[in-house]
Write an enzyme that holds these catalytic residues in place. Sequence first.
Site, PDB file in Angstrom:
ATOM      1  N   VAL A 165       0.829  -1.204   0.000  1.00  0.00           N
ATOM      2  CA  VAL A 165       0.000   0.000   0.000  1.00  0.00           C
ATOM      3  C   VAL A 165       0.866   1.257   0.000  1.00  0.00           C
ATOM      4  CG1 VAL A 165      -1.765   1.296   1.236  1.00  0.00           C
ATOM      5  CG2 VAL A 165      -1.904  -1.198   1.129  1.00  0.00           C
ATOM      6  N   SER A 199      12.237  -4.996   5.843  1.00  0.00           N
ATOM      7  CA  SER A 199      12.006  -6.265   6.527  1.00  0.00           C
ATOM      8  C   SER A 199      10.849  -7.025   5.887  1.00  0.00           C
ATOM      9  CB  SER A 199      11.719  -6.030   8.008  1.00  0.00           C
ATOM     10  OG  SER A 199      10.590  -5.183   8.180  1.00  0.00           O
ATOM     11  N   PHE A 205       2.848   4.137   7.166  1.00  0.00           N
ATOM     12  CA  PHE A 205       2.446   2.766   6.874  1.00  0.00           C
ATOM     13  C   PHE A 205       3.310   1.732   7.589  1.00  0.00           C
ATOM     14  CE2 PHE A 205       1.410   5.474   3.309  1.00  0.00           C
ATOM     15  CZ  PHE A 205       0.103   5.128   3.022  1.00  0.00           C
ATOM     16  N   TYR A 219      -2.517  -7.417  16.891  1.00  0.00           N
ATOM     17  CA  TYR A 219      -2.344  -6.514  15.759  1.00  0.00           C
ATOM     18  C   TYR A 219      -3.403  -5.414  15.791  1.00  0.00           C
ATOM     19  CZ  TYR A 219      -2.882  -4.702  11.034  1.00  0.00           C
ATOM     20  OH  TYR A 219      -3.032  -3.871   9.959  1.00  0.00           O
ATOM     21  N   ASN A 259     -10.435  -4.950   3.209  1.00  0.00           N
ATOM     22  CA  ASN A 259      -9.552  -5.888   2.501  1.00  0.00           C
ATOM     23  C   ASN A 259      -9.020  -5.231   1.230  1.00  0.00           C
ATOM     24  OD1 ASN A 259      -9.941  -8.779   3.886  1.00  0.00           O
ATOM     25  ND2 ASN A 259     -11.886  -7.686   3.903  1.00  0.00           N
ATOM     26  N   VAL A 266     -11.332 -23.374   2.233  1.00  0.00           N
ATOM     27  CA  VAL A 266     -12.471 -22.523   2.581  1.00  0.00           C
ATOM     28  C   VAL A 266     -12.821 -22.829   4.028  1.00  0.00           C
ATOM     29  CG1 VAL A 266     -14.872 -21.960   2.090  1.00  0.00           C
ATOM     30  CG2 VAL A 266     -13.299 -22.510   0.209  1.00  0.00           C
ATOM     31  N   ARG A 287     -12.545 -20.871  11.403  1.00  0.00           N
ATOM     32  CA  ARG A 287     -11.447 -20.372  12.223  1.00  0.00           C
ATOM     33  C   ARG A 287     -12.018 -19.538  13.357  1.00  0.00           C
ATOM     34  NH1 ARG A 287      -7.726 -17.731   7.534  1.00  0.00           N
ATOM     35  NH2 ARG A 287      -9.718 -16.664   7.238  1.00  0.00           N
ATOM     36  N   ASP A 302     -13.514 -15.578  13.188  1.00  0.00           N
ATOM     37  CA  ASP A 302     -13.895 -15.150  11.842  1.00  0.00           C
ATOM     38  C   ASP A 302     -15.373 -14.741  11.841  1.00  0.00           C
ATOM     39  OD1 ASP A 302     -11.723 -15.119  10.218  1.00  0.00           O
ATOM     40  OD2 ASP A 302     -12.072 -17.067   9.282  1.00  0.00           O
TER      41      ASP A 302
END
Length: 343
Positions: free
Chosen positions: A28, A50, A85, A153, A182, A222, A296, A299
């Site tokens: 981005v 990195s 960023f 995060y 996304n 999936v 998961r 989710d």
Amino acid sequence: MSIPGPATVPGPAQPPGTYLVTGGAGYVGGVVAAHLLEAGHRVTVLDDLSTGHRSGVPAGADFVEGRIQDAAEVLERGYDAVLHFAASSQVGESVTDPDKYWRNNVGGTLELLAAMRRTGVRTLVFSSTAATYGEPATVPITEDTPTAPTNPYGATKLAVDHMIAAECAAHGLAAVSLRYFNVAGAYTAQDGTVHGERHDPETHLIPLVLQVAAGRRESIAVFGDDYPTPDGTCVRDYIHVADLAEAHLLALTAARPGRHLVCNLGNGNGFTVRQVVETVREVTGHPVPETTAPRRDGDPAVLVASAERARTLLGWQPSRTDLASIVRDAWEFEQRKCQENAQ
């Protein structure tokens, strides 16, 4: 092979300026740096490589290899604003190595804000994330949706948003935080640099499915097919990386001293996992074997943004909202990567 850029590139959002882009060798950040250059601005990219790539820094940008903690020295040169960023951004890794995320994302930004104050740089555009919202009870998600991140995060990004708000209130910083959903697609800058996703490991759905189409991966998993959605798979909001970049230039003009503006960036439309897989099949003409795996943890069934505030306050209008177009651009970049690896 050429991934098309936008039909029109926004003109300078303000008189030509000088901008520092931290993390500008990444996906981005590199596209935003290219848009700034194409709008007539001067750009310096600060990146420790990195996770970024030197080839992702657009021609015409000055490049400084270094960590965010080195920003103080760079800022002494004089800049009109910082677009930030630089961050660690893998959700799974943040769970297993949270110290890294608090140190890099929060500690690094704390030093950046202090350096900006010392050097008189008083405008900031921050790359935030929809992960700050966690698992929202209702959709579409607005900026007033309660923030409840479910991983370190998202928690570190939310902590940075709080830090920025305090800096605005106490010291008059002008700041805009852009919470992405996304991001996908690819972009060819005017200098010919092609920007696409080069994550290692790759965790994003569209490039993972494209790797299957390219024969680099056997199948796509999936995770869950019994959600309360049209086909039982999760629904997500995808935004083209070039639309995202344009929002950053608009954010520079919307920043006001003493105000911290938070805007969601998304298309406002969701696509299921199976819709993404089927679109990849249609665009590429290749089979994409899929397997069904258990859900998961964490989710949510549906994550779709309301970007009304960005439209109203930034004047932002995404123009690349068609899923097939997003996938097509990403596929051309995937093919380019395959050609590079074969050489």
